[in-house]
Design a protein around this motif. Structure first.
Motif, mmCIF file in Angstrom:
data_model
loop_
_atom_site.group_PDB
_atom_site.id
_atom_site.type_symbol
_atom_site.label_atom_id
_atom_site.label_comp_id
_atom_site.label_asym_id
_atom_site.label_seq_id
_atom_site.Cartn_x
_atom_site.Cartn_y
_atom_site.Cartn_z
ATOM 1 N N PRO A 74 20.214 -172.787 23.284
ATOM 2 C CA PRO A 74 19.934 -174.055 22.608
ATOM 3 C C PRO A 74 19.978 -175.269 23.541
ATOM 4 C CG PRO A 74 21.556 -172.758 21.379
ATOM 5 C CD PRO A 74 21.388 -172.098 22.707
ATOM 6 N N VAL A 75 20.778 -175.182 24.604
ATOM 7 C CA VAL A 75 20.857 -176.314 25.536
ATOM 8 C C VAL A 75 19.507 -176.515 26.229
ATOM 9 C CG1 VAL A 75 22.035 -177.216 27.584
ATOM 10 C CG2 VAL A 75 23.334 -175.886 25.882
ATOM 11 N N VAL A 76 18.901 -175.400 26.631
ATOM 12 C CA VAL A 76 17.595 -175.476 27.293
ATOM 13 C C VAL A 76 16.532 -175.933 26.301
ATOM 14 C CG1 VAL A 76 15.792 -174.135 28.460
ATOM 15 C CG2 VAL A 76 18.201 -173.700 28.978
ATOM 16 N N LEU A 77 16.597 -175.401 25.072
ATOM 17 C CA LEU A 77 15.609 -175.782 24.064
ATOM 18 C C LEU A 77 15.661 -177.289 23.796
ATOM 19 C CD1 LEU A 77 13.425 -174.863 22.096
ATOM 20 C CD2 LEU A 77 15.207 -174.503 20.376
ATOM 21 N N LYS A 78 16.864 -177.814 23.737
ATOM 22 C CA LYS A 78 17.040 -179.247 23.482
ATOM 23 C C LYS A 78 16.388 -180.068 24.603
ATOM 24 C CE LYS A 78 20.601 -182.626 22.434
ATOM 25 N NZ LYS A 78 22.027 -182.884 22.347
ATOM 26 N N ASP A 79 16.667 -179.688 25.843
ATOM 27 C CA ASP A 79 16.085 -180.392 26.999
ATOM 28 C C ASP A 79 14.571 -180.339 26.955
ATOM 29 O OD1 ASP A 79 18.511 -180.947 27.989
ATOM 30 O OD2 ASP A 79 18.463 -179.522 29.668
ATOM 31 N N ARG A 138 27.497 -156.180 19.847
ATOM 32 C CA ARG A 138 27.660 -156.803 18.522
ATOM 33 C C ARG A 138 28.819 -157.782 18.488
ATOM 34 N NH1 ARG A 138 26.657 -150.968 16.977
ATOM 35 N NH2 ARG A 138 27.041 -151.029 19.201
ATOM 36 N N LEU A 139 28.863 -158.591 19.568
ATOM 37 C CA LEU A 139 29.912 -159.601 19.654
ATOM 38 C C LEU A 139 29.359 -161.021 19.546
ATOM 39 C CD1 LEU A 139 32.148 -158.239 22.575
ATOM 40 C CD2 LEU A 139 32.807 -158.491 20.175
ATOM 41 N N THR A 140 28.062 -161.154 19.776
ATOM 42 C CA THR A 140 27.519 -162.506 19.895
ATOM 43 C C THR A 140 26.904 -162.999 18.582
ATOM 44 O OG1 THR A 140 26.248 -163.888 21.418
ATOM 45 C CG2 THR A 140 25.145 -161.926 20.602
ATOM 46 N N PRO A 141 26.946 -164.302 18.329
ATOM 47 C CA PRO A 141 26.267 -164.820 17.141
ATOM 48 C C PRO A 141 24.754 -164.823 17.340
ATOM 49 C CG PRO A 141 27.152 -166.629 18.430
ATOM 50 C CD PRO A 141 27.595 -165.361 19.117
ATOM 51 N N VAL A 142 24.019 -164.663 16.235
ATOM 52 C CA VAL A 142 22.572 -164.867 16.295
ATOM 53 C C VAL A 142 22.304 -166.260 15.725
ATOM 54 C CG1 VAL A 142 22.093 -162.402 16.124
ATOM 55 C CG2 VAL A 142 22.130 -163.778 14.038
ATOM 56 N N VAL A 143 21.069 -166.708 15.813
ATOM 57 C CA VAL A 143 20.766 -168.096 15.439
ATOM 58 C C VAL A 143 21.263 -168.443 14.028
ATOM 59 C CG1 VAL A 143 18.859 -169.701 14.941
ATOM 60 C CG2 VAL A 143 18.879 -168.410 17.072
ATOM 61 N N SER A 144 21.021 -167.559 13.065
ATOM 62 C CA SER A 144 21.411 -167.904 11.686
ATOM 63 C C SER A 144 22.930 -168.006 11.519
ATOM 64 C CB SER A 144 20.831 -166.895 10.690
ATOM 65 O OG SER A 144 21.337 -165.614 10.968
ATOM 66 N N ASP A 145 23.686 -167.366 12.418
ATOM 67 C CA ASP A 145 25.148 -167.478 12.355
ATOM 68 C C ASP A 145 25.623 -168.910 12.614
ATOM 69 O OD1 ASP A 145 25.702 -164.788 11.762
ATOM 70 O OD2 ASP A 145 25.533 -164.227 13.871
ATOM 71 N N LEU A 146 24.781 -169.678 13.302
ATOM 72 C CA LEU A 146 25.161 -171.073 13.578
ATOM 73 C C LEU A 146 25.235 -171.872 12.282
ATOM 74 C CD1 LEU A 146 22.897 -171.824 16.679
ATOM 75 C CD2 LEU A 146 25.392 -171.585 16.702
ATOM 76 N N LEU A 147 24.474 -171.404 11.280
ATOM 77 C CA LEU A 147 24.390 -172.149 10.019
ATOM 78 C C LEU A 147 25.410 -171.670 8.998
ATOM 79 C CD1 LEU A 147 20.485 -172.167 9.769
ATOM 80 C CD2 LEU A 147 21.955 -173.838 10.905
ATOM 81 N N ALA A 148 26.201 -170.662 9.391
ATOM 82 C CA ALA A 148 27.215 -170.135 8.473
ATOM 83 C C ALA A 148 28.572 -170.132 9.183
ATOM 84 C CB ALA A 148 26.825 -168.717 8.060
ATOM 85 N N GLU A 149 29.557 -169.550 8.529
ATOM 86 C CA GLU A 149 30.866 -169.394 9.187
ATOM 87 C C GLU A 149 30.760 -168.204 10.129
ATOM 88 O OE1 GLU A 149 33.693 -171.240 9.019
ATOM 89 O OE2 GLU A 149 32.363 -172.641 7.963
ATOM 90 N N PHE A 150 31.132 -168.384 11.361
ATOM 91 C CA PHE A 150 31.092 -167.254 12.295
ATOM 92 C C PHE A 150 32.439 -167.140 12.982
ATOM 93 C CE2 PHE A 150 30.206 -165.174 16.385
ATOM 94 C CZ PHE A 150 29.543 -164.037 15.946
ATOM 95 N N ASP A 175 27.096 -178.207 18.501
ATOM 96 C CA ASP A 175 25.906 -178.899 19.037
ATOM 97 C C ASP A 175 24.638 -178.091 18.754
ATOM 98 O OD1 ASP A 175 27.539 -180.836 20.020
ATOM 99 O OD2 ASP A 175 27.456 -180.173 22.123
ATOM 100 N N SER A 176 24.751 -176.776 18.933
ATOM 101 C CA SER A 176 23.586 -175.905 18.746
ATOM 102 C C SER A 176 23.131 -175.921 17.293
ATOM 103 C CB SER A 176 23.919 -174.476 19.165
ATOM 104 O OG SER A 176 24.336 -174.461 20.501
ATOM 105 N N ARG A 177 24.105 -175.953 16.407
ATOM 106 C CA ARG A 177 23.787 -175.989 14.980
ATOM 107 C C ARG A 177 22.966 -177.234 14.644
ATOM 108 N NH1 ARG A 177 28.128 -175.301 10.453
ATOM 109 N NH2 ARG A 177 26.854 -175.592 8.617
ATOM 110 N N LYS A 178 23.393 -178.366 15.200
ATOM 111 C CA LYS A 178 22.663 -179.622 14.961
ATOM 112 C C LYS A 178 21.221 -179.510 15.447
ATOM 113 C CE LYS A 178 26.443 -182.687 15.573
ATOM 114 N NZ LYS A 178 27.075 -183.186 16.792
ATOM 115 N N GLY A 182 16.949 -176.933 10.393
ATOM 116 C CA GLY A 182 15.594 -177.342 10.018
ATOM 117 C C GLY A 182 14.502 -176.599 10.771
ATOM 118 N N MET A 183 14.876 -175.822 11.799
ATOM 119 C CA MET A 183 13.859 -175.082 12.563
ATOM 120 C C MET A 183 13.964 -173.583 12.339
ATOM 121 S SD MET A 183 13.388 -176.736 16.352
ATOM 122 C CE MET A 183 15.038 -176.670 16.959
ATOM 123 N N VAL A 184 15.003 -173.145 11.622
ATOM 124 C CA VAL A 184 15.273 -171.713 11.516
ATOM 125 C C VAL A 184 14.476 -171.071 10.379
ATOM 126 C CG1 VAL A 184 17.082 -169.968 11.264
ATOM 127 C CG2 VAL A 184 17.596 -172.140 12.394
ATOM 128 N N GLY A 185 13.898 -169.923 10.657
ATOM 129 C CA GLY A 185 13.141 -169.229 9.619
ATOM 130 C C GLY A 185 12.869 -167.789 10.012
#
Ligand code: IMP
Ligand code: MG
Length: 403
Positions: A74-79, A138-150, A175-178, A182-185
């Protein structure tokens, strides 16, 4: 009709330019593999854009899709988004299943390279391999996990145990969640919907066939699959929607990072090609290793991808270099082979058998195809059993010939 653009060598074949060139005919451009280890260069006038995560269709106003098979930092995507017009954000759809890359995976990447010592891969240090590994653990969050409790504690504990300081993970997640809100699908569903509705999607591969985790020059490979057959599996679409693959090849070969490279050149000739071709990594700035065109490796890549059409790039570079050689076989222990797959286990020991079928020196590129380039087209078509459909002889869109 959907189409994919795949690299037939060790990456940096010029896929970014081809995708930008073709994007106008499509509704959306989708990334399906890799992450910010990619560096796709698109030149518009005097401006050079380097895309690491955003699909190269960004400059053509197309819908931009990041599939579940991508490792998303997400840091790279933001830049990257900050360098594009604000409306580009509205065209982005990031799949909720995509694997995340946190700063911890970047530290882990560096640690793994240190452990490999003399056998270090020369990774881009973008944390891509560790992110896919964390996914397999199976330790890492995926994108949708940012929008929930992880629950980050197992991941943090893992990193403590391997000696990587896990601090800052929660802040990074916030920060990544912010950023992604609105872009997740569901990118797979979007591709299916577009395709069934009569639209067309362009699939953009990162890296090249010879860097494929399974089929490349293992262990000197990347950590995802770069071949056309991975497209439907990674995007979650039916295979029939993956479209025909268009293979992109440079008229010589380059490689960044470590690993065997049978046609590698050194000395002044390598230096000349590197300079004329501006062969420096778009992601890391490292000088790329350069070598002659390798038909043995290309035949393997053509077969693996089922490529019937290819684009040849960088013809302008060899128009400034007197020599032009092509590897037609590998030699080892007194015998010759054209079987790349059989050579994989000892690729570092083969010697290239070279031929000089033609020269591109002094070719002048205008609207028509120069005779020497036509000779190259005929030669490549005969040797690889493909149709050459695009020639690229410069960074800009205009320096393209469609055959
Ligand atoms: P990683 O993908 O960063 O793990 O690096 C593994 C190997 O793939 C290294 O040799 C990198 O230089 C190479 N690599 C990764 N991404 C690219 C790319 O986009 N172009 C060319 N080489 C790449
Ligand atoms: Mg590149």
């Amino acid at each position: 009709m959907n189409l994919s653009v795949v690299g037939l060598q060790w990456g940096d074949e010029g896929k970014g330019k081809v995708v930008d060139y073709l994007a106008g005919q499509f509704d959306a451009v989708a990334r399906f593999n890799g992450g910010s280890n990619a560096g796709h260069t698109v030149v518009l006038g005097t401006k050079k854009h380097t895309f690491h995560l955003v699909p190269s269709g960004a400059l053509k106003g197309k819908e931009l899709l990041i599939g579940p098979g991508v490792a998303l930092d997400p840091v790279v995507l933001k830049d990257e988004l900050s360098l594009l017009p604000p409306e580009a954000r509205g065209r982005m759809l990031v799949d909720g299943r995509a694997t995340l890359v946190s700063p911890l995976e970047k530290k882990f990447d560096a640690l793994l390279e240190k452990i490999r010592g003399a056998s270090a891969l020369g990774t881009t240090m973008r944390g891509i391999g560790p992110a896919y590994a964390m996914r397999a653990f199976r330790l890492t969050p995926v994108v949708s996990d940012l929008l929930a409790e992880f629950d980050f504690s197992p991941m943090e504990q893992f990193y403590v145990r391997v000696g990587v300081d896990p601090s800052g993970l929660q802040e990074w997640a916030a920060d990544s969640r912010k950023l992604v809100e609105g872009m997740v699908g569901d990118v797979g569903a979007r591709v299916v919907e577009k395709t069934e509705g009569g639209g067309a999607v362009l699939f953009e591969a990162s890296q090249g066939t010879l860097l494929d985790l399974l089929h490349g020059s293992y262990p000197y490979v990347t950590s995802s699959h770069t071949v056309s057959s991975y497209i439907p599996a990674s995007l979650g679409i039916p295979p029939r929607m993956a479209g025909e693959p268009l293979g992109v090849m440079k008229c010589y070969t380059t490689r960044v990072g470590s690993g065997p490279f049978p046609t590698e050149l050194d000395g002044t000739l390598a230096e000349t090609i590197r300079k004329v071709g501006n062969e420096y990594g778009a992601t890391t700035g490292r000088p790329r290793r350069v070598g002659w065109l390798d038909l043995v490796a290309l035949k393997y890549a053509v077969r693996l991808n089922g490529v019937k059409k290819v684009a040849i790039s960088k013809l302008d570079v060899l128009s400034e270099v007197k020599e032009f050689m092509v590897c037609v076989a590998y030699e080892r222990l007194g015998s010759q082979t054209t079987d790349f797959q059989k050579s994989l286990s000892h690729l570092g020991e083969v010697r290239p058998v070279l031929a000089a079928p033609l020269s591109l020196y002094g070719s002048k590129f205008g609207d028509a195809i120069p005779p020497q380039a036509k000779k190259l087209v005929d030669y490549v078509e005969a040797e690889l059993g493909v149709e050459v459909s695009i020639l690229s002889h410069g960074e800009e869109r205009a320096s393209t010939i469609v055959l």
